[in-house]
Structure formats: C-alpha cells, structure tokens
Write an enzyme that holds these catalytic residues in place. Sequence first.
Site, PDB file in Angstrom:
ATOM      1  N   LYS A  54       0.716  -1.193   0.104  1.00  0.00           N
ATOM      2  CA  LYS A  54       0.013   0.069   0.107  1.00  0.00           C
ATOM      3  C   LYS A  54       0.998   1.311  -0.029  1.00  0.00           C
ATOM      4  O   LYS A  54       0.727   2.321  -0.726  1.00  0.00           O
ATOM      5  CB  LYS A  54      -0.904  -0.034   1.365  1.00  0.00           C
ATOM      6  CG  LYS A  54      -1.968  -0.950   0.999  1.00  0.00           C
ATOM      7  CD  LYS A  54      -2.838  -1.117   2.531  1.00  0.00           C
ATOM      8  CE  LYS A  54      -3.954  -2.298   2.433  1.00  0.00           C
ATOM      9  NZ  LYS A  54      -4.526  -2.650   3.741  1.00  0.00           N
ATOM     10  N   GLN A  98      -4.390  -0.767   9.835  1.00  0.00           N
ATOM     11  CA  GLN A  98      -4.291  -1.916   9.275  1.00  0.00           C
ATOM     12  C   GLN A  98      -4.951  -3.241  10.431  1.00  0.00           C
ATOM     13  O   GLN A  98      -4.575  -3.488  11.434  1.00  0.00           O
ATOM     14  CB  GLN A  98      -2.904  -2.558   9.146  1.00  0.00           C
ATOM     15  CG  GLN A  98      -2.963  -4.050   8.292  1.00  0.00           C
ATOM     16  CD  GLN A  98      -3.249  -4.098   6.876  1.00  0.00           C
ATOM     17  OE1 GLN A  98      -3.372  -2.999   6.070  1.00  0.00           O
ATOM     18  NE2 GLN A  98      -4.037  -5.071   6.556  1.00  0.00           N
ATOM     19  N   ASP A 124     -10.948   3.867   4.697  1.00  0.00           N
ATOM     20  CA  ASP A 124     -11.586   2.288   4.634  1.00  0.00           C
ATOM     21  C   ASP A 124     -12.829   2.188   4.746  1.00  0.00           C
ATOM     22  O   ASP A 124     -13.804   1.199   4.944  1.00  0.00           O
ATOM     23  CB  ASP A 124     -10.981   1.231   5.521  1.00  0.00           C
ATOM     24  CG  ASP A 124     -10.458  -0.079   4.670  1.00  0.00           C
ATOM     25  OD1 ASP A 124     -11.307  -0.189   3.423  1.00  0.00           O
ATOM     26  OD2 ASP A 124     -10.013  -0.822   5.012  1.00  0.00           O
TER      27      ASP A 124
END
Length: 312
Positions: A54, A98, A124
């Site tokens: 990422k 994460q 997200d």
Amino acid sequence: MTARLLDGIAVANQIRAESAPAIAAFTARAGRPPALAIVLVGDDPASAIYVRNKLKSAGDAGLRTDLERLPATASLDELLSIVARLNASDVHDGILVQSPLPAAMGADAERQVFDAIDPAKDVDGLHPLNVGRLVQSRAALASCTPSGVIQLLERSGVNIAGAHAVVIGRSDIVGKPMALLLLHRHATVTICHSKTPNLPQVAAEADIVVAAIGRPGFVTRDFVKPGATVVDVGTTPVRDRAVVERLFAPGSKRLEAFAKRGQLVVGDVHPDVAEVAGALSPVPGGVGPLTIALLLKNTLLAAQIRAGQRPT
Ligand code: NAP
C-alpha cells in the site's frame, strides 16, 4: 468452459492512471500532496506485506505516505493516541489502521479504533457514520475491497443490475459492505455465512458469487452455476504442502511457486471452478490490486473534500 480472467491488475492500473491528473492538480492547488497515514500494530507477516504494498503504491502515485508502527505489546490507549494525533493533523487526509489488530488488544479493540478515526479521514469506510451513509447509498468513503470488486465487475463488463449475487462472508470489512454495494447497483443479493444451510446449492443459483471467507479452495465447482461470474476475495497464506497439493495440479506454476518460497497466498475459490465459471478473478492479481487502487482513490477523495475542492 474456461473462465474469462477478471484482470485486477489491468483495472487497478486504469484507476491509477485516471487518478494521476487529479492527484497532480490537488498537489499544485494545495501546495502539498494528498497524504495517507497507515498504522501497523504487531508483526503479522501478511499484514506487513499488505502495508508495504500500500505504501509503495501510494508513494508511486504521488501521495505522501507515513507509516506509524507499534509493537504487538502496545496498549489500545497507545494506538488511540496515535489515531487522535493523526485526526488532528492538518496534512493527513487518510488514516488506515491495518486489520487485524493483535488479539491481546482485546476483542473490541478494532471497533473502538474504527470509531475513533475522523469520519472525514476514514479511507476504509469503517466508521459507523460512513457505514450508515453506505446503507443509505450516499457514502463518499466506502470500504476499499468491496468497492474494488465493484470496479472489477463494472469495468470488466459484468452486468450487476438484475443479477442474483451471492456474497459468502458477512464481515464488517468485506461481506456486509459488498452486499450493500451490489444491492445499490440493483442486484438481488443473498448473504451466506458459516450457519447457512446448503451453501453450495444457494451459491449455485447465483449469476455472481463473491467469496470472502478466508478458507483456501472452499468454493468448489458444485457452488457455481455454469457461466456465472466468480470473484475471489480470499487471501490466505498457506504453508502446508498437503493443502497446496490438494488445490494445484502437479507441474502447475502455483505449485512451483510454493516449492520455491515454502508459502503460497491462496484464494477461497478452488482452481477447478475455472472450468465451470464464465468469468473468474485470480489470486493473486484479482481483488488485491484493486483494494490498493481504491485506497489511493479514497485518499484523494478525502483530500479533495477536506480542502473544499470538487471531487473528480
Ligand atoms: P472474516 O472477518 O474472518 O470473515 C469471514 C467470513 O466468512 C465470516 O462472515 C464467516 O462466517 C464466513 N465463513 C467462515 N467460514 C465459513 C464457512 N465454512 N462457510 C461459510 N462461511 C464461512 O474475514 P474477512 O476480513 O471478511 O476476509 C475474508 C477473506 O478475504 C480473508 O481471506 C482475507 O484475507 C481476505 N481479504 C482480502 C482482501 C484483498 O484485498 N484481497 C481484503 C480484505 C480481506 P460467520 O460470520 O458465520 O463466522
């Protein structure tokens, strides 16, 4: 039948190429690039690889990236204080913590952390406000992986409106937002999970099957109606030779890769499904690259909205 390949790398490259001028324009106007902060807690090797990919991809696209690392022994309070600092930062547009967090942080840790992220920086789409907006089909920031699946389907010419879609898996991060995004595009959606009876028969009625379970090769050919589209979200690192040999034919490239590395990332869909499905996303090279492309797109979008610019 040999299924058509749903090429996640090609679609992700398209999305990145489309975002490039907008990233350059934002940078010129704001005097700084859109910025993404990723927080990684602990030493889970798979998470470390995902985060590295990422960061590299975001850096290559012209975004500023910052990695905040905490040891597996860190407390939830330490993590929440990093989130608070990033929330207050003027230069950070996107924050991604994460998943999964170390089990020692407690069963409710992920929820508390996602609740703490500023919804405007929640790239997200996991903050309850963004989830609520997604339910009402007015989300700006929706979860990257399911949004990536939609891009993969639409840009590969798969018809969603009117299709019967079966989503296997009901997690907050993939299954549920996936079902909502398909619903908003007028699919008739069935969500399956570990308590669904007759799962193969239910799945075999679908025009589109999305597998997000985390069980290597779980979706076998009896789950798939001939000609159906199958999207494999699963990514499970497998070190057990017997599991790999059960899935991949002797002499196949995947088995060779396992022999070289002693590990293989395997999807939820059995390779034999390619003989029945009309279209199939591979692992690797399917949904993974799109998750990253959508993370870049969401960071750009968050930056534009925060700066009062019109999203492109
Ligand atoms: P998760 O939170 O563990 O959820 C798994 C879901 O699968 C649960 O809803 C569970 O049902 C269901 N399930 C498990 N065993 C099942 C069975 N035998 N029959 C039917 N359903 C079953 O996992 P997740 O975060 O959604 O991730 C799913 C997979 O996608 C993992 O392999 C993950 O690594 C991968 N992933 C990939 C990407 C990418 O970018 N490619 C991104 C995110 C996740 P219950 O709710 O009933 O327990």
